[in-house]
Design an enzyme around this catalytic site. Structure first.
Site, PDB file in Angstrom:
ATOM      1  N   LYS A  11       0.842  -1.210   0.000  1.00 10.41           N
ATOM      2  CA  LYS A  11       0.000   0.000   0.000  1.00 10.41           C
ATOM      3  C   LYS A  11       0.876   1.260   0.000  1.00 10.41           C
ATOM      4  O   LYS A  11       1.959   1.236  -0.552  1.00 10.41           O
ATOM      5  CB  LYS A  11      -0.959  -0.013   1.187  1.00 10.41           C
ATOM      6  CG  LYS A  11      -1.745  -1.321   1.305  1.00 10.41           C
ATOM      7  CD  LYS A  11      -2.927  -1.179   2.202  1.00 10.41           C
ATOM      8  CE  LYS A  11      -3.570  -2.537   2.415  1.00 10.41           C
ATOM      9  NZ  LYS A  11      -4.880  -2.452   3.019  1.00 10.41           N
ATOM     10  N   GLU A  98      -9.535  -0.453  -2.051  1.00 11.01           N
ATOM     11  CA  GLU A  98      -9.205   0.954  -1.760  1.00 11.01           C
ATOM     12  C   GLU A  98      -9.221   1.794  -3.040  1.00 11.01           C
ATOM     13  O   GLU A  98      -9.563   2.973  -3.006  1.00 11.01           O
ATOM     14  CB  GLU A  98      -7.857   1.017  -1.024  1.00 11.01           C
ATOM     15  CG  GLU A  98      -8.014   0.512   0.408  1.00 11.01           C
ATOM     16  CD  GLU A  98      -6.786  -0.148   1.001  1.00 11.01           C
ATOM     17  OE1 GLU A  98      -5.677   0.017   0.468  1.00 11.01           O
ATOM     18  OE2 GLU A  98      -6.957  -0.865   2.010  1.00 11.01           O
ATOM     19  N   GLU A 167     -11.160 -10.448  -1.250  1.00 13.88           N
ATOM     20  CA  GLU A 167     -10.857  -9.636  -0.078  1.00 13.88           C
ATOM     21  C   GLU A 167     -12.140  -8.989   0.447  1.00 13.88           C
ATOM     22  O   GLU A 167     -12.567  -7.940  -0.065  1.00 13.88           O
ATOM     23  CB  GLU A 167      -9.862  -8.537  -0.437  1.00 13.88           C
ATOM     24  CG  GLU A 167      -8.541  -9.052  -0.947  1.00 13.88           C
ATOM     25  CD  GLU A 167      -7.419  -8.049  -0.718  1.00 13.88           C
ATOM     26  OE1 GLU A 167      -6.418  -8.441  -0.125  1.00 13.88           O
ATOM     27  OE2 GLU A 167      -7.568  -6.880  -1.102  1.00 13.88           O
ATOM     28  N   GLY A 173      -7.547  -4.741   6.970  1.00 13.84           N
ATOM     29  CA  GLY A 173      -6.927  -3.810   7.917  1.00 13.84           C
ATOM     30  C   GLY A 173      -7.727  -3.618   9.195  1.00 13.84           C
ATOM     31  O   GLY A 173      -7.449  -2.716   9.983  1.00 13.84           O
TER      32      GLY A 173
HETATM   33  C1  PEP Z   1      -5.064  -5.734   1.542  1.00 15.00           C
HETATM   34  O1  PEP Z   1      -5.206  -4.537   1.603  1.00 15.00           O
HETATM   35  O2  PEP Z   1      -4.910  -6.252   0.433  1.00 15.00           O
HETATM   36  C2  PEP Z   1      -5.101  -6.502   2.796  1.00 15.00           C
HETATM   37  C3  PEP Z   1      -5.435  -7.754   2.726  1.00 15.00           C
HETATM   38  O3  PEP Z   1      -4.788  -5.828   3.949  1.00 15.00           O
HETATM   39  P1  PEP Z   1      -4.650  -6.451   5.432  1.00 15.00           P
HETATM   40  O4  PEP Z   1      -3.898  -7.748   5.306  1.00 15.00           O
HETATM   41  O5  PEP Z   1      -3.887  -5.422   6.201  1.00 15.00           O
HETATM   42  O6  PEP Z   1      -6.032  -6.659   5.939  1.00 15.00           O
END
Ligand code: PEP
Length: 251
Positions: A11, A98, A167, A173
């Site tokens: 990120k 995001e 996801e 996060g």
């Molecule tokens: C991501 O943003 O792709 C992600 C999986 O973040 P996190 O592992 O921090 O939840």
């Protein structure tokens, strides 16, 4: 056989120097180890070339976190797929939640990005996933199917070059991980949808990664599910110490 993959998404973290140091830490941690999955780090644009250089000769593959929907020209501030590929990077994350949330990315835009990524030899890691309200209202499967529609514009040959990351946005996060049963249910749903769109063989060969607060403690159970082929990792990818146990979850 489909590939097992653990990919990091840094990120908007790490300066150039911090990124190179992190890549070197990971390279050293992996040196001499038997690794049972592909390892990828997707970094901010400014670090892609230097990280690709730093990990040369190691098992680590490198990617960007996005690319432009345009080929070249007067698009100030954008980075094209061919620029990403010119660094030696082999992957690009597309459609991360995001980007969808903060930059209004939709299927029409993502189809252009997919085409340019593939035309430049990059492997797209294409993200899909529902918001909290969509999980709660039980509409998540149609949301995911709608996001998959961008991939379904591709020929079977081009689709076969893509990796999918499921996801759930409510798990990114937040420390909230989908249970292995919840994740498996969606991964199996995605695979069945691919089989219906293309065929069973294409579906069986597609790597579908889980992302959302995945860490060393929950990776073994998640990765043991029959349709989970690895992870896309945010926070835990920012230190070799926390990324390594996720890679090592593939024994
Ligand atoms: C991501 O943003 O792709 C992600 C999986 O973040 P996190 O592992 O921090 O939840």
């Amino acid at each position: 056989m489909r590939k097992k993959i653990v990919a990091g998404n840094w990120k908007m973290n790490t300066t150039l120097q911090e990124g190179v140091a992190l890549a070197n830490d990971l390279k050293n941690a992996l040196a001499g180890k038997k690794v049972n999955c592909d390892v990828v780090v997707c970094t901010p644009f400014i670090s892609v070339a230097a990280v690709a250089d730093a990990v040369k000769g190691s098992v680590i593959g490198v990617g960007a976190e996005d690319c432009s929907a345009n080929d070249k020209g007067a698009f100030t501030g954008e980075v094209s797929a061919s620029m990403v590929a010119s660094t030696g990077a082999k992957y690009v994350i597309l459609g991360h939640s995001e980007r969808r949330q903060y930059h209004g990315e939709n299927n029409a835009l993502l189809i252009k990005k997919l085409q340019l990524a593939l035309a430049n030899g990059l492997t797209p890691i294409f993200c899909v996933g529902e918001m909290k309200e969509e999980r709660e209202s039980d509409t998540f499967k149609s949301v995911i199917e709608g996001q998959m529609a961008a991939l379904y514009t591709l020929s079977a040959d081009d689709f076969a070059k893509c990796v999918i990351a499921y996801e759930p946005v409510w798990a990114i996060g937040t420390g909230l991980t989908a249970t292995s049963e919840q994740a498996q249910e969606v991964h199996a749903f995605i695979r069945a949808s691919i089989a219906a769109k293309y065929n069973k063989q294409v579906a069986e060969n597609t790597s579908i990664l889980y992302g959302g607060s995945c860490k060393g403690s929950n990776a073994p159970e998640l990765f043991a599910q029959p349709d989970i082929d690895g992870g896309l990792i945010g926070g835990a990818a920012l230190k070799a110490d926390t990324f390594m146990p996720i890679i090592e979850a593939f024994k």
